[in-house]
Design a protein around this motif. Structure first.
Motif, PDB file in Angstrom:
ATOM      1  N   PHE A 191      18.618   7.396 -22.537  1.00  0.00           N
ATOM      2  CA  PHE A 191      17.175   7.480 -22.730  1.00  0.00           C
ATOM      3  C   PHE A 191      16.723   6.353 -23.657  1.00  0.00           C
ATOM      4  N   GLU A 192      15.549   5.842 -23.403  1.00  0.00           N
ATOM      5  CA  GLU A 192      15.033   4.720 -24.186  1.00  0.00           C
ATOM      6  C   GLU A 192      14.257   5.218 -25.397  1.00  0.00           C
ATOM      7  N   ILE A 193      14.508   4.600 -26.540  1.00  0.00           N
ATOM      8  CA  ILE A 193      13.773   4.938 -27.759  1.00  0.00           C
ATOM      9  C   ILE A 193      12.579   3.999 -27.882  1.00  0.00           C
ATOM     10  N   SER A 194      11.401   4.573 -27.819  1.00  0.00           N
ATOM     11  CA  SER A 194      10.145   3.829 -27.905  1.00  0.00           C
ATOM     12  C   SER A 194       9.364   4.335 -29.111  1.00  0.00           C
ATOM     13  N   PRO A 195       8.257   3.680 -29.471  1.00  0.00           N
ATOM     14  CA  PRO A 195       7.428   4.208 -30.563  1.00  0.00           C
ATOM     15  C   PRO A 195       6.992   5.653 -30.326  1.00  0.00           C
ATOM     16  N   ALA A 196       6.722   6.002 -29.065  1.00  0.00           N
ATOM     17  CA  ALA A 196       6.346   7.386 -28.758  1.00  0.00           C
ATOM     18  C   ALA A 196       7.508   8.332 -29.038  1.00  0.00           C
ATOM     19  N   PHE A 201      10.383  12.189 -32.703  1.00  0.00           N
ATOM     20  CA  PHE A 201      11.439  12.512 -33.669  1.00  0.00           C
ATOM     21  C   PHE A 201      10.839  13.088 -34.950  1.00  0.00           C
ATOM     22  N   LEU A 202       9.802  12.443 -35.455  1.00  0.00           N
ATOM     23  CA  LEU A 202       9.154  12.932 -36.672  1.00  0.00           C
ATOM     24  C   LEU A 202       8.520  14.302 -36.439  1.00  0.00           C
ATOM     25  N   THR A 203       8.027  14.510 -35.225  1.00  0.00           N
ATOM     26  CA  THR A 203       7.432  15.807 -34.894  1.00  0.00           C
ATOM     27  C   THR A 203       8.477  16.911 -34.902  1.00  0.00           C
ATOM     28  N   ILE A 204       9.638  16.640 -34.329  1.00  0.00           N
ATOM     29  CA  ILE A 204      10.662  17.687 -34.289  1.00  0.00           C
ATOM     30  C   ILE A 204      11.263  17.916 -35.673  1.00  0.00           C
ATOM     31  N   LEU A 205      11.263  16.894 -36.522  1.00  0.00           N
ATOM     32  CA  LEU A 205      11.701  17.116 -37.896  1.00  0.00           C
ATOM     33  C   LEU A 205      10.731  18.052 -38.608  1.00  0.00           C
ATOM     34  N   ALA A 271       4.464   9.167 -11.899  1.00  0.00           N
ATOM     35  CA  ALA A 271       5.031   7.870 -12.258  1.00  0.00           C
ATOM     36  C   ALA A 271       4.070   7.080 -13.131  1.00  0.00           C
ATOM     37  N   GLY A 272       4.625   6.514 -14.183  1.00  0.00           N
ATOM     38  CA  GLY A 272       3.832   5.664 -15.052  1.00  0.00           C
ATOM     39  C   GLY A 272       3.423   6.314 -16.350  1.00  0.00           C
ATOM     40  N   ALA A 273       3.593   7.630 -16.465  1.00  0.00           N
ATOM     41  CA  ALA A 273       3.221   8.304 -17.711  1.00  0.00           C
ATOM     42  C   ALA A 273       4.360   8.159 -18.716  1.00  0.00           C
ATOM     43  N   GLN A 274       4.700   6.914 -19.041  1.00  0.00           N
ATOM     44  CA  GLN A 274       5.883   6.648 -19.847  1.00  0.00           C
ATOM     45  C   GLN A 274       5.736   7.181 -21.263  1.00  0.00           C
ATOM     46  N   LEU A 279       7.443  10.933 -25.440  1.00  0.00           N
ATOM     47  CA  LEU A 279       7.068  11.873 -26.494  1.00  0.00           C
ATOM     48  C   LEU A 279       7.598  13.269 -26.206  1.00  0.00           C
ATOM     49  N   SER A 280       7.397  13.739 -24.983  1.00  0.00           N
ATOM     50  CA  SER A 280       7.813  15.100 -24.638  1.00  0.00           C
ATOM     51  C   SER A 280       9.332  15.229 -24.592  1.00  0.00           C
ATOM     52  N   LEU A 281      10.024  14.173 -24.170  1.00  0.00           N
ATOM     53  CA  LEU A 281      11.485  14.231 -24.093  1.00  0.00           C
ATOM     54  C   LEU A 281      12.096  14.398 -25.477  1.00  0.00           C
ATOM     55  N   SER A 282      11.626  13.617 -26.437  1.00  0.00           N
ATOM     56  CA  SER A 282      12.177  13.715 -27.791  1.00  0.00           C
ATOM     57  C   SER A 282      11.888  15.080 -28.401  1.00  0.00           C
ATOM     58  N   ILE A 283      10.698  15.610 -28.152  1.00  0.00           N
ATOM     59  CA  ILE A 283      10.351  16.926 -28.690  1.00  0.00           C
ATOM     60  C   ILE A 283      11.161  18.019 -27.998  1.00  0.00           C
ATOM     61  N   PHE A 284      11.352  17.897 -26.693  1.00  0.00           N
ATOM     62  CA  PHE A 284      12.102  18.902 -25.934  1.00  0.00           C
ATOM     63  C   PHE A 284      13.544  18.992 -26.441  1.00  0.00           C
ATOM     64  N   VAL A 285      14.200  17.845 -26.543  1.00  0.00           N
ATOM     65  CA  VAL A 285      15.594  17.829 -27.005  1.00  0.00           C
ATOM     66  C   VAL A 285      15.673  18.257 -28.466  1.00  0.00           C
ATOM     67  N   GLY A 286      14.801  17.694 -29.290  1.00  0.00           N
ATOM     68  CA  GLY A 286      14.855  17.962 -30.720  1.00  0.00           C
ATOM     69  C   GLY A 286      14.547  19.396 -31.092  1.00  0.00           C
ATOM     70  N   THR A 287      13.655  20.044 -30.358  1.00  0.00           N
ATOM     71  CA  THR A 287      13.297  21.430 -30.666  1.00  0.00           C
ATOM     72  C   THR A 287      14.500  22.353 -30.494  1.00  0.00           C
ATOM     73  N   ILE A 288      15.256  22.133 -29.444  1.00  0.00           N
ATOM     74  CA  ILE A 288      16.454  22.945 -29.205  1.00  0.00           C
ATOM     75  C   ILE A 288      17.487  22.702 -30.301  1.00  0.00           C
ATOM     76  N   VAL A 289      17.694  21.439 -30.647  1.00  0.00           N
ATOM     77  CA  VAL A 289      18.662  21.102 -31.695  1.00  0.00           C
ATOM     78  C   VAL A 289      18.200  21.651 -33.044  1.00  0.00           C
ATOM     79  N   ALA A 290      16.894  21.625 -33.295  1.00  0.00           N
ATOM     80  CA  ALA A 290      16.356  22.105 -34.571  1.00  0.00           C
ATOM     81  C   ALA A 290      16.612  23.597 -34.759  1.00  0.00           C
ATOM     82  N   ALA A 291      16.445  24.368 -33.696  1.00  0.00           N
ATOM     83  CA  ALA A 291      16.692  25.809 -33.789  1.00  0.00           C
ATOM     84  C   ALA A 291      18.156  26.080 -34.122  1.00  0.00           C
TER      85      ALA A 291
END
Length: 330
Positions: A191-196, A201-205, A271-274, A279-291
């Motif tokens: 997965f690509e790390i972008s500013p979004a 990441f900060l949101t899931i923290l 397509a194109g909603a990069q 944003l949603s991918l980082s929150i989705f993964v991070g929320t599970i890890v946070a719990a």
């Protein structure tokens, strides 16, 4: 089969209890494996950073006939710069975005012409933007500063609120655990790390901090009752608090990942909603890890840090002695 409400009631009263503190060595071992593994993943699968971090050239072609053939864009770029690395993303139904390494002005004009010819559109429909490495460095520096400030404020505020630095240490280690594992997942799956994604990441923290604070607040409430009156040791009070908030943590996590997962799904098929996808991918993964981190790392770690304090050891000894005197199993 018990309902979730019945399970929650049994967990709250202590009728049912999972040994989060009692088996903390196992949880710490699993956490260590996950963290070390996540830290080692980038050595074998380098982290993919977006153009905002690495710098490069970006072309956007509008008015493209549907369905969009992304290979045409790749071929067009390679026809001008054979060694170029390209990333092609479809935007909506009639546009395509091409990101590549930094190219010269002459090469950018040739690529624009090649893209226009490949998609049979006027050259005016091809826009070009250059993102320099200095801008990418600024984004990286700002992101790191944001993370450092967040962690520092978290440590100070938790220490003041709970009146013990050990809760702050436990929470910070839990947050670092979340961040490292989430980034490891990104590297593992490419997965690509972008500013979004960084915003995510900060949101899931923040979410992890919220979840940890709720559990820690219950721990403080339970441990204030420790001693002969409650009949619980310090570790048992911590474990009870985690069990009492377990259903809430699970429900909160599910409520968080369902809409995030829906947004992620929409972003992938639309397509194109990069930015939306990142944003949603980082929150989705991070929320599970946070719990997981709150339940299996932060709370058991806090118990470990406090149990050897002399007042707590003395009180626990009295509790165990009272049980033995009453003939109650320890």
């Amino acid at each position: 089969m018990r309902s979730m409400s019945q399970l929650g009631n049994d967990l709250y009263t202590g009728k049912t209890s999972f040994p989060f503190v009692g088996r903390r060595r196992l949880w710490f071992l699993i956490a260590a494996i996950l963290v070390i593994g996540s830290a080692l993943v980038p050595l074998f699968r380098p982290i993919q950073f977006s153009i905002e971090f690495t710098g490069g050239s970006q072309f956007t072609v509008s008015g493209v006939a549907s369905p969009v053939d992304q290979s045409l864009a790749t071929d067009a770029v390679l026809s001008v710069v054979p060694e170029a690395t390209t990333k092609v993303v479809t935007i909506g139904e009639d546009a395509v975005r091409v990101q590549t390494d930094q190219v010269t002005d002459a090469e950018s004009r040739e690529i624009s012409t090649a893209l226009a010819e490949a998609y049979d559109v006027p050259e005016a429909e091809v826009s070009y933007a250059f993102i320099g490495p200095s801008w990418g460095a600024d984004v990286t520096r700002t992101s790191l500063w944001g993370l450092a400030i967040f962690l520092a404020l978290t440590f100070i505020i938790l220490a003041l609120y709970f009146r013990t630095w050990k809760m702050s240490v436990s929470a910070i280690i839990g947050l670092v655990d979340v961040l490292v594992i989430t980034i490891g997942v990104y590297a593992l799956f490419g997965f690509e790390i972008s500013p979004a994604a960084v915003i995510g990441f900060l949101t899931i923290l923040s979410y992890a901090l919220y979840d940890t604070t709720v559990v820690f607040d219950k721990i403080r409430e339970n441990t204030d009752e420790d001693g002969e009156v409650s009949g619980r040791t310090f570790g048992e009070s911590v474990n009870l608090a985690v069990n009492q908030t377990l259903v809430r943590s699970i429900n909160t996590t599910i409520v968080a990942i369902l809409p995030t997962g829906a947004i992620l799904f929409i972003g992938l098929i639309w397509a194109g909603a990069q930015t939306l996808t990142d944003l949603s991918l980082s929150i989705f993964v991070g929320t599970i890890v946070a719990a997981y981190s709150t339940i299996f790392v932060a709370a058991p770690l806090y118990s470990l840090l406090r149990e050897n304090e002399q007042p707590i050891r003395t009180r626990d000894t009295r509790v165990v002695a009272a049980r033995e005197l009453a003939g109650t199993p320890a």
